[in-house]
Structures are given as C-alpha cells and as structure tokens.
Design a protein around this motif. Structure first.
Motif, short mmCIF file in Angstrom:
data_model
loop_
_atom_site.label_atom_id
_atom_site.label_comp_id
_atom_site.label_asym_id
_atom_site.label_seq_id
_atom_site.Cartn_x
_atom_site.Cartn_y
_atom_site.Cartn_z
N GLU A 81 46.83 31.35 43.80
CA GLU A 81 45.66 32.17 42.91
C GLU A 81 44.81 33.07 43.94
O GLU A 81 44.37 34.10 43.38
N LYS A 84 46.95 36.07 44.07
CA LYS A 84 46.85 36.81 42.64
C LYS A 84 45.46 37.54 42.44
O LYS A 84 45.37 38.67 42.33
N ASP A 85 44.39 36.69 42.73
CA ASP A 85 43.28 37.17 42.36
C ASP A 85 42.58 38.19 43.40
O ASP A 85 42.06 39.35 43.31
N ASP A 86 42.41 37.75 44.57
CA ASP A 86 41.56 38.26 45.78
C ASP A 86 42.43 39.42 46.37
O ASP A 86 41.88 40.55 46.57
N TYR A 89 44.82 41.38 42.00
CA TYR A 89 43.98 41.84 40.92
C TYR A 89 42.71 42.75 41.58
O TYR A 89 42.34 43.77 40.88
N ASN A 90 42.13 42.38 42.68
CA ASN A 90 41.27 43.30 43.35
C ASN A 90 41.72 44.27 43.94
O ASN A 90 40.67 45.23 44.23
N ASP B 97 34.93 43.15 36.60
CA ASP B 97 35.73 43.87 36.98
C ASP B 97 35.36 44.82 38.15
O ASP B 97 34.62 45.80 37.50
N SER B 107 35.98 41.42 41.92
CA SER B 107 36.50 40.94 40.47
C SER B 107 36.36 39.38 40.79
O SER B 107 37.07 39.02 41.50
N THR B 108 35.53 38.73 40.04
CA THR B 108 35.57 37.01 40.14
C THR B 108 35.85 36.64 38.70
O THR B 108 35.74 37.14 37.81
N SER B 110 37.88 33.12 38.42
CA SER B 110 38.13 31.92 39.09
C SER B 110 37.06 31.36 40.11
O SER B 110 36.96 31.97 41.24
N HIS B 113 36.22 31.74 44.87
CA HIS B 113 36.96 32.97 45.50
C HIS B 113 36.05 34.04 46.09
O HIS B 113 36.26 34.24 47.11
#
Lengths: 303, 260
Positions: A81, A84-86, A89-90, B97, B107-108, B110, B113
């Motif tokens: 994750e 994926k996110d940090d 996606y970012n 975003d 962008s948060t 979850s 993080h």
C-alpha cells in the motif's frame, strides 16, 4: 547480484549526489564503504518496511533518487500500500531493490519465500518491474532506470545466470528462433535451468528481464505458436496473457505454499523447475502437438 | 471562536449539505489547527509550489473538506469551487489529491501514510541544508495504525528538528482503541511533546512557533464537532453524514450561538 548492485550504486552515487539509500537493516555490511564515502546518503533506517517506502517517497518529493532495499516479501508484500499510495499515486517515484527472490531463502520457510512480488507490482500504474537475471542486467538496468521519475522495482537474486545477452530496458531477447510450433518464454535467473533443459529441443526460446512494460512486439512474433511460460514466480505468465488470443500455458509455482526447507535447488526440483523437470514438461508439450488443447492446461500440481 | 474559523465552519456545513458528503465532526476539530498552521508557516497561496515554503500535510485525509475551506480562506482558490466536493469532474475529492488541489502537499486517504512521507521530506530538506519545515497533522484514530509509531521512531532517531507533528486529540477512538496520555507517549518516543487547547488559535500559533529540541509534537486537545452541540454530542451518528435542510439550519444556528 548484491555485490554487483553495490558496485553499480557506488559508481552511480559518485556521479549523482541525488542518490540516497534507505535500507531495512539488510546488506548493511556489504555497503560499509558506501556509508564511509557518503555518510549523509546512507540510512540504515531499521526494520520498518512500510516507513522505508514512505520516507523514500518523501525524499523523492524533495528531488532525490531514493533506493529502498531489504528482503523481498517484507518490502513488497508488507508495504504494497505504501508503494501504491506514497510512490505511485502521489508520483513520488523511487527505486525498490529487493533481495531474496522466490526461494533464495529456501531454508527459512514460506514466510521468506517471495514469488508474488512481480505479479502484484505490475498491477500498479506508473510502476516498472524488472527481474534482472544476470549481474550485467543489474548493472545496465539500474543505470538506465534509476532517475527516470518512475517507480522501478528491481528484484535481485542470489542465483544469477551467467549468460551474456544484450540488455535494453523493455526489450526481450529471442535466444532460439527455429520455426518451432512451441515457444518457451522465461524471465530472470531461471533462464539457466531453462536453457539447459531446452538446449537440444526443437523449441523457440524467448527471455525477458523486464516484466513491465512487457515486450509485446517480441511476443507478437510468436503468436502463431503455442507458448509455454516457464517461470519461478508469478507475473510473466500474466503479462504474456495480456496479449489477446494467444495459446499460453504456465509451468511454475503451484497454488499452495512450498513448505519444504533446504536449498533453492531442492525446492525447484520439488516443483519441477530443475532442468530435468522443465525438460520433461517441454517434452510433454512437444509430444502433444498443436492440435491437443489439453496441453494448455496448467502443467503440474506437486501435491 | 474567532470569526474566520466560524466562517470556515459555515462553509464546511454549506458544502457538506450541497454535496451530500463530508466528515463534519472531524473537520470541525481541525479548523483552528489548520488555520494556525497557515498563519504561522512560510507559504505563498499565489505560488503554491514556491521553493521556499514550509510543508503542511494533512495525514488524516478524511478531513479534506476542512483543509479545502482553510486553503480557500487563505486564498489558494475560490471557495465556490469547493461546492463540487466529491462530485464527478470535481478536483475536490473526499480525500485530497495533491495533483489536483493547490496547497495539498501529499495525497492522503489511507491512514498512517502522510506522516511517513513527511519524515522523508523533512530528511530531504535536512540533506539539502534547507531551513524549511514539515508539519503533519495526524489524528488520534489514525494513530491506531502502526506506521504512525514507526514514523515517529524513525523521525526521532534521525533527530529531525524541522519536523512537527500536530496530534488531533479529539478522542475519536474512545469506543475501541484509545490513545491515552499522548503527551507522555510521544515523549517516550524521544519527541519534544507539549499539550495545547486545539481550539485556541493563539496557543496553537505559539506552540507552532516555539523552537523544539528534536521532533516537535503538539498534542491539540479538540472536540469533534466543535462549534455545534448536536455534532459534538453525537459524533458517531454524524461521523460522515451531511445535513438535510432542517438540520443544516439548526447547525448554522448552533454555530452562530457557539453552543459548544
């Protein structure tokens, strides 16, 4: 491969002061001279894989080219994750370099086995997936991809092959192309076993070190043949199957934990990924011929 | 409650009612914290990517509507734009975003993080020998996530004195996994930890401006739904509800009367 990783990174870091290493308490002694030379760019951050990835994303946001490194299952499966996110996606891109491919830690049991990493990472947008099979591939691919502002996964193995092939990111190599109806496709270090198994057989042989983006053009050349993917991981088979209307079967990991200890060779033998097992599988396919669709079913269940 | 924060809350209610979305109680708990942050840090709403800016990260991304209304107040964009909140085609999602909204640094969504990314940014700024700071707003509920404590350990071990954690102590997890004694808890991780009233803008600004030895933690004691008794007394029922017409008027009246 890890020694090559260090040698390449040492050389790159001397030329590019934006390279920063974020390690999870693995390969630290190997990188002692890096730490001595660049103490402000080497961080043995601790056994906290999720945070290693997040911190690397933050470093990327500040213009650095981070290289995160620790053992494959903990970095990829545990921190999926964060990747994926940090990172993705970012769009805070980083380089993820793992040790402990598939059964490299065979003796440590299933918690330390890692064969899903390539498959799950290739599902993430903006992420490149590389499985170098040789030291040369580690060197060439790290140099070509580390600073391209895309997150790139490099999966290192302690059991590289020593076959000297041309290396270009995103490009596969046709090692044997002899007009056969059967094409064996493989990736990474297991090429050594595949080549030994197929050396005198009437098959085409195609090799990849880049799983994503997969070399679709090369695969298309063998569209008219049956394709047998031989791989000691998930990921290549799925990548090949993304090309529509091919006849593809897979010889590799079973749908069960490989609960044996020993050496990598022992586990490969158990799931018929030793040269003899691969050869047997290829011979079965050759014997079936192109008309026998049953040949396209999964090839083996070691249970 | 200062007038600016009351107006920011009015906008939160208006937009939540219009859009049908919004974590209103959690947005209301962070208004003064975010307002205090943007009054304190170096930033330029006309040039959100200004190289000299301090970095503020909302790690508890579900308070995005609060962040948008604060950013609009400081001039990053017109608050009317935020009325598309959560709708198809909007830039203003229910979690922020950074590639769509000016002023959003990460962008948060979850939980657990944003803090780790903030640690990396603070480390990167140190490596560049910059005096820019990184501030991360985290929730007490978010702090159920183990990654929060990993990040605190790493930040403390790296002695990041350019890194500030704002801990929204709104007691949202009293029902399952509370974080008791947060000041002591962060202190035990090696942080310079203090406690303030999270709805007192001047106290927050003073805490934000104070020099700290190492990682600074500001435990901000807040009330979920602060400003409206109906919200504050029913935080679970209102966790992610938006008000209907009659409810909206009642909440606006309570806000004007400041019933909490």
């Amino acid at each position: 491969m890890r020694k090559q990783f260090k040698a390449t990174v040492m050389d790159m870091a001397a030329r590019d002061d934006r390279i920063v290493l974020v390690f999870g308490d693995i390969s630290v002694y190997l990188f002692n001279d890096f730490r001595e030379k660049h103490p402000d760019r080497f961080f043995n951050m601790g056994i906290c894989e999720n945070t290693l990835v997040s911190v690397a994303a933050g470093l990327s946001a500040q213009g650095f080219f981070p290289i995160v490194h620790t053992i494959a299952p903990f970095l990829v499966e545990r921190s999926y994750e964060q990747i994926k996110d940090d990172m993705c996606y970012n769009r805070f891109a980083g380089n993820i370099v793992t040790a402990g491919a598939t059964f490299d830690y065979a003796w440590d049991g299933a918690t330390h086995h890692c064969y899903s990493d390539l498959a799950i990472l290739r599902l993430l947008p903006d992420l490149e997936v590389v499985q170098p099979g040789s030291k040369k591939e580690v060197d060439v691919l790290l140099r070509s991809q580390y600073n391209n502002r895309k997150t790139t996964y490099f999966r290192l193995s302690d059991h590289p092959h020593d076959i000297d092939l041309p290396v270009q990111f995103g490009k596969g190599v046709a090692l044997k192309e002899n007009g056969s109806d059967l094409t064996v496709m493989t990736a990474g270090p297991i090429l050594g076993n595949v080549l030994e198994a197929c050396r005198d057989l009437d098959v085409n042989l195609v090799y990849f070190h880049t799983i994503k983006p997969i070399d679709r053009e090369l695969i298309e050349k063998f569209r008219h043949t049956r394709i047998l993917v031989v791989h000691d991981a998930f990921g290549l088979h799925e990548a090949v199957c993304e090309i529509q209307n091919l006849s593809v079967s897979y010889h590799g990991l079973p749908d069960q934990f490989c609960v044996w200890y020993g050496r990598v060779q022992d586990l490969r033998r158990m799931i018929r990924l030793d040269p003899a097992g691969i050869r047997e599988c290829v011979l079965e396919k050759l014997a079936c011929g192109s008309a026998d669709r049953a040949c396209l079913a999964p090839s083996h269940d070691p249970a | 409650m200062i007038a600016a924060c009351r107006e920011i809350r009015r906008n939160i209610l208006r937009i939540s009612k219009a859009s049908g979305h919004g974590h209103i109680p959690t947005c209301f708990s962070v208004v003064e914290m975010l307002y205090g942050v943007y009054q304190t840090i170096r930033h330029d709403p006309a040039n959100p990517s200004w190289e000299g800016r301090d970095i503020s990260i909302l790690s508890k991304g579900h308070a995005s509507l609060g962040l948008y209304c604060v950013l609009a107040h400081f001039g990053y964009f017109d608050v009317e734009k935020v009325h598309s909140y959560g709708a198809f085609g909007s830039d203003f999602g229910c979690h922020p975003d950074r590639l769509k909204v000016p002023g959003v640094e990460v962008s948060t969504g979850s939980l657990g993080h944003g803090i780790g990314v903030g640690v990396g940014m603070a480390l990167g700024l140190k490596l560049k020998k910059s005096d820019r700071r990184v501030l991360v707003l985290i929730g007490d509920g978010e702090s159920n996530e183990g990654t929060v404590w990993e990040s605190v350990m790493v930040a403390s071990n790296l002695d990041l004195d350019n890194f500030t954690i704002l801990f929204d102590n709104n007691r949202s997890q009293e029902r399952c996994l509370p974080i008791p004694n947060p000041v002591e808890r962060f202190r035990s991780f090696g942080c310079d930890s203090i406690e303030v009233d999270g709805h007192d803008v001047e106290a927050l600004k003073e805490a934000l401006s104070r020099r700290a030895s190492g990682v600074k933690v500001i435990v901000a004691n807040t009330i979920k739904g602060y400003g409206c008794r109906t919200l504050a007394e029913n935080i679970f029922a209102w966790h992610r509800r938006s008000p209907g017409e009659a409810e909206f008027q009642k909440l606006m009246d309570e806000l004007d009367a400041e019933t909490v």
